[in-house]
Design an enzyme around this catalytic site. Structure first.
Site, PDB file in Angstrom:
ATOM      1  N   GLY A  38       0.788  -1.230   0.000  1.00  0.00           N
ATOM      2  CA  GLY A  38       0.000   0.000   0.000  1.00  0.00           C
ATOM      3  C   GLY A  38       0.814   1.271   0.000  1.00  0.00           C
ATOM      4  O   GLY A  38       0.453   2.240   0.672  1.00  0.00           O
ATOM      5  N   SER A  39       1.903   1.319  -0.775  1.00  0.00           N
ATOM      6  CA  SER A  39       2.732   2.532  -0.766  1.00  0.00           C
ATOM      7  C   SER A  39       1.973   3.733  -1.313  1.00  0.00           C
ATOM      8  O   SER A  39       2.128   4.853  -0.818  1.00  0.00           O
ATOM      9  CB  SER A  39       4.032   2.309  -1.546  1.00  0.00           C
ATOM     10  OG  SER A  39       3.795   2.186  -2.926  1.00  0.00           O
ATOM     11  N   LEU A 119     -11.964  -6.041 -11.253  1.00  0.00           N
ATOM     12  CA  LEU A 119     -13.304  -5.709 -10.790  1.00  0.00           C
ATOM     13  C   LEU A 119     -14.333  -6.245 -11.776  1.00  0.00           C
ATOM     14  O   LEU A 119     -14.149  -6.183 -12.988  1.00  0.00           O
ATOM     15  CB  LEU A 119     -13.459  -4.194 -10.658  1.00  0.00           C
ATOM     16  CG  LEU A 119     -12.498  -3.502  -9.695  1.00  0.00           C
ATOM     17  CD1 LEU A 119     -12.740  -2.000  -9.719  1.00  0.00           C
ATOM     18  CD2 LEU A 119     -12.633  -4.044  -8.284  1.00  0.00           C
ATOM     19  N   HIS A 135      -1.601   3.274 -12.969  1.00  0.00           N
ATOM     20  CA  HIS A 135      -0.902   2.236 -13.714  1.00  0.00           C
ATOM     21  C   HIS A 135       0.510   2.721 -14.020  1.00  0.00           C
ATOM     22  O   HIS A 135       0.700   3.869 -14.431  1.00  0.00           O
ATOM     23  CB  HIS A 135      -1.646   1.925 -15.013  1.00  0.00           C
ATOM     24  CG  HIS A 135      -1.048   0.783 -15.776  1.00  0.00           C
ATOM     25  ND1 HIS A 135      -1.183  -0.524 -15.381  1.00  0.00           N
ATOM     26  CD2 HIS A 135      -0.304   0.763 -16.916  1.00  0.00           C
ATOM     27  CE1 HIS A 135      -0.547  -1.304 -16.236  1.00  0.00           C
ATOM     28  NE2 HIS A 135      -0.002  -0.562 -17.171  1.00  0.00           N
ATOM     29  N   ASP A 167     -13.078   1.597 -16.063  1.00  0.00           N
ATOM     30  CA  ASP A 167     -14.262   1.093 -16.742  1.00  0.00           C
ATOM     31  C   ASP A 167     -14.184  -0.424 -16.784  1.00  0.00           C
ATOM     32  O   ASP A 167     -13.373  -1.028 -16.073  1.00  0.00           O
ATOM     33  CB  ASP A 167     -14.434   1.729 -18.131  1.00  0.00           C
ATOM     34  CG  ASP A 167     -13.306   1.380 -19.094  1.00  0.00           C
ATOM     35  OD1 ASP A 167     -12.524   0.443 -18.801  1.00  0.00           O
ATOM     36  OD2 ASP A 167     -13.201   2.038 -20.149  1.00  0.00           O
TER      37      ASP A 167
END
Length: 234
Positions: A38-39, A119, A135, A167
């Site tokens: 989690g940087s 997702l 990204h 999306d």
């Protein structure tokens, strides 16, 4: 009172407070999804602490991995956390639990911070233009895994990172901003990855600030920054 948008999908119903249109100032509530250390989450938390995101707060940090370092860090910071282990569970069932948690914490904007899980279309449909991802490449170049290594192996001279809305397609949504760096002759894939990560920490805070301001519109694939007057007249 903030306007409430009700969005329905096949697996749940989630209410999203439209804080950007609210006449009364209120903080934008973030839901952080992470799978690792989690940087980027920690960089966002530090930006909030330092006053760089004055109208933003982290409402909940969610992980799908029990021993994720980012989840431990969130607990140490005193933030609400939740764990929904994804391994071995049907995708629809897992996503329904995550969406319900986001709803319970009144999350306005979902931040993917190293969330190593695709997702579902239903999840994305429940939060249209309310999910951000970062990204480590200049999209549309080098989507998918190991983007920094892809870029280095290809021999590019400019690399960087992209913050975009999510999306239903992989690394595809509308781009909010990008930060670029030169690839140095002394770089290898490891040093390039580290230098891109430093840019990610800057880019995510800036992108969240832009979205929190509400001073933008999306036209097709174009993210357009607007002044306040333009928004009122649009």
């Amino acid at each position: 009172m903030p306007h409430i948008s009700i969005l329905r999908c096949g697996i749940t119903e989630i209410r999203v407070r439209n804080v950007l249109e609210s006449p009364t100032p209120t903080k934008l509530k973030l839901g952080i999804l992470l799978s690792g250390r989690g940087s980027n989450f920690l960089a966002i938390a530090e930006s909030i602490r330092a006053g760089k995101l004055p109208n933003v707060e982290i409402a909940v940090v969610i992980s799908n991995i029990p021993d994720a370092g980012g989840l431990t860090s969130a607990q140490e910071l005193g933030l609400p956390t939740a764990l929904f282990v994804s391994k071995g569970r049907p995708r629809a069932e897992h996503d329904a639990d995550v969406l319900a948690c986001l709803r319970d914490h009144n999350v306005d904007l979902v931040i993917l911070a190293g969330y190593l899980r695709l997702l579902s279309p239903e999840f994305v449909a429940a939060l249209p233009n309310r999910i951000l991802n970062i990204h480590p490449s200049l999209l549309p170049a080098f989507p998918g895994l190991d983007a920094q290594h892809q870029a280095f192996d290809y021999g590019v001279k400019i690399a960087g990172c992209t913050v975009h809305f999510v999306d239903e397609h992989l690394d595809h949504g509308v781009i909010i901003l990008q930060r670029a760096i030169p690839v140095l002759d002394t770089d290898d894939a490891h040093t390039l990855s580290a230098r891109i990560l430093a840019e990610e920490h800057i880019a995510y805070t800036e992108a969240i600030a832009r979205v929190a301001s509400g001073q933008y519109k999306i036209q097709g694939r174009q993210y357009r920054r607007l002044d306040h007057g333009s928004i009122e007249n649009s």
